[in-house]
Scaffold this active site. Structure first.
Site, mmCIF file in Angstrom:
data_model
loop_
_atom_site.group_PDB
_atom_site.id
_atom_site.type_symbol
_atom_site.label_atom_id
_atom_site.label_comp_id
_atom_site.label_asym_id
_atom_site.label_seq_id
_atom_site.Cartn_x
_atom_site.Cartn_y
_atom_site.Cartn_z
ATOM 1 N N GLY A 72 3.115 6.489 -7.519
ATOM 2 C CA GLY A 72 4.082 5.443 -7.173
ATOM 3 C C GLY A 72 4.196 5.192 -5.677
ATOM 4 N N LEU A 73 3.066 5.368 -4.988
ATOM 5 C CA LEU A 73 2.983 5.058 -3.548
ATOM 6 C C LEU A 73 4.011 5.819 -2.716
ATOM 7 C CD1 LEU A 73 2.271 1.188 -3.589
ATOM 8 C CD2 LEU A 73 0.635 3.082 -3.617
ATOM 9 N N ASN A 127 -4.134 -2.621 -0.166
ATOM 10 C CA ASN A 127 -4.078 -2.088 -1.532
ATOM 11 C C ASN A 127 -3.443 -3.107 -2.469
ATOM 12 O OD1 ASN A 127 -4.063 -0.613 -3.832
ATOM 13 N ND2 ASN A 127 -2.790 1.065 -3.063
ATOM 14 N N CYS A 130 -2.634 -0.960 -6.902
ATOM 15 C CA CYS A 130 -2.003 0.263 -7.425
ATOM 16 C C CYS A 130 -1.438 -0.025 -8.816
ATOM 17 C CB CYS A 130 -0.889 0.739 -6.500
ATOM 18 S SG CYS A 130 -0.017 2.145 -7.205
ATOM 19 N N ASN A 192 -10.157 0.572 -7.504
ATOM 20 C CA ASN A 192 -9.042 1.497 -7.702
ATOM 21 C C ASN A 192 -9.138 2.088 -9.113
ATOM 22 O OD1 ASN A 192 -6.442 2.774 -7.517
ATOM 23 N ND2 ASN A 192 -5.787 1.173 -6.105
ATOM 24 N N GLY A 244 -15.360 7.812 -9.233
ATOM 25 C CA GLY A 244 -16.205 8.817 -9.873
ATOM 26 C C GLY A 244 -17.290 9.404 -8.997
ATOM 27 N N GLY A 265 -13.034 10.253 -3.876
ATOM 28 C CA GLY A 265 -11.616 10.452 -4.156
ATOM 29 C C GLY A 265 -11.300 11.695 -4.956
#
Ligand code: SIN
Length: 318
Positions: A72-73, A127, A130, A192, A244, A265
């Site tokens: 949630g940022l 961004n 999200c 994302n 990935g 990531g």
């Protein structure tokens, strides 16, 4: 040594490896695991105008093949970032990218204006995608007009290079990529997380509090690769692959479909030092295959021909 340097949106990267937003701290927290001087760049966790506490727990859930998150940022807001984090980044030995997020179209432009004078920041990643805020509706990532409007606002507020981070949760990602290019993006980050969920069949409880969240990890690579390739075909600005990536081969696959750089990531959670070893591993793969320049491997996909094997790197027996 193969030449690993790439140019991305006017920035010189020593290699194509960047951390992905939200997986590697805000600034230099991970420098003892991965010295920035070995990376192409660092991308911050999303920064918003006001501090955000993030979503209620549980907000991380491991699945059979990857990770669900609904953070949630969470972040301390732009004032804190500019006061406490940015100054520590001024001496960083790699490209620094600040990822920005907003609740309204105007928020993004305001953030860009605040960051414009900060010398530590080389580029902004917008961004748009999200999945863990606004009820998972992805208002900036699913409508091309809104995506373009966000980029136009940010473009007017700063001369820094702009990456637009797109969502895979759309019908036609090429359409969104074209929209952000029209809005002034200098590069596209694809992609994302995928919207996903998990449930405990005994208790009926969801894996994460918001039920749906962002799914990432090695299992999403084929989806991310497909999205990145669709973006490559849709726009003339560079594409940064994301999704990935864990191994040196993964990086070379994203480059093969035309990406100029790659973000790492989820794999950083299990081994935050591996990202710094990737350049040497890529170099070893290239040299072993007789290739001396990484840039020459970009976009080598032969889209018309049949692949010899569906598992890259595995030769078909006669
Ligand atoms: C989050 O903070 O919920 C994840 C950020 C993102 O997916 O953009």
């Amino acid at each position: 040594m193969a030449k690993l340097g790439v140019t991305l949106a006017g920035l010189e990267l020593r290699n194509p490896i960047l951390s992905a937003s939200g997986t590697f701290g805000h600034g230099l927290e991970m420098q003892h695991f991965a010295p920035p001087g070995l990376l192409g760049g660092l991308v911050s966790k999303t920064v918003t105008l006001a501090p955000r506490p993030g979503n209620p727990n549980p907000r991380i859930c491991e699945t059979e093949a990857g990770l669900l998150n609904s953070i949630g940022l969470e972040n301390r807001g732009i004032d804190y970032y500019l006061r406490e984090i940015a100054p520590t980044l001024r001496a960083a030995e790699c490209v620094i990218v600040t990822n920005i997020g907003g609740e309204r179209v105007e928020d993004f432009a305001e953030l860009a204006a605040r960051l414009d004078a900060e010398s530590a920041v080389d580029a902004l990643e917008v961004n748009l995608s999200c999945p863990n805020v606004q009820g998972g509706k992805l208002p900036f990532a699913t409508d091309p007009k809104t995506a373009e409007a966000v980029l136009r606002g940010v473009r007017a507020a700063t001369r820094k290079p702009l990456f637009a981070k797109l969502s895979p949760n759309v019908t036609d990602i090429g359409e969104i990529a074209r929209a952000v290019e029209a809005g002034g993006a200098d590069a596209v980050t694809a992609v994302n997380t995928l919207l996903g969920m998990a449930v405990d069949w005994r208790s009926g409880k969801p894996g994460i509090n918001t039920v749906m969240g962002g799914y990432s990890g090695v299992a999403v690579k084929p989806v991310a690769l497909r999205c990145a390739w669709q973006c490559v075909k849709a726009v003339s600005i560079p594409v940064i692959g994301c999704g990935g990536v864990g191994k040196a081969e993964d990086v070379l696959e994203f480059l093969a479909v035309g990406c100029r750089a790659v973000q790492v990531g989820t794999s950083c959670f299990s081994d935050p030092s591996h990202i710094a070893r990737l350049p040497a591993e890529i170099d070893a793969l290239l040299e072993a295959a007789g290739f001396h320049e990484l840039a020459a491997r970009i976009g080598i996909l032969q889209a018309g021909g049949g692949a010899p094997s569906c598992k890259p790197g595995v030769a078909v027996k006669a």
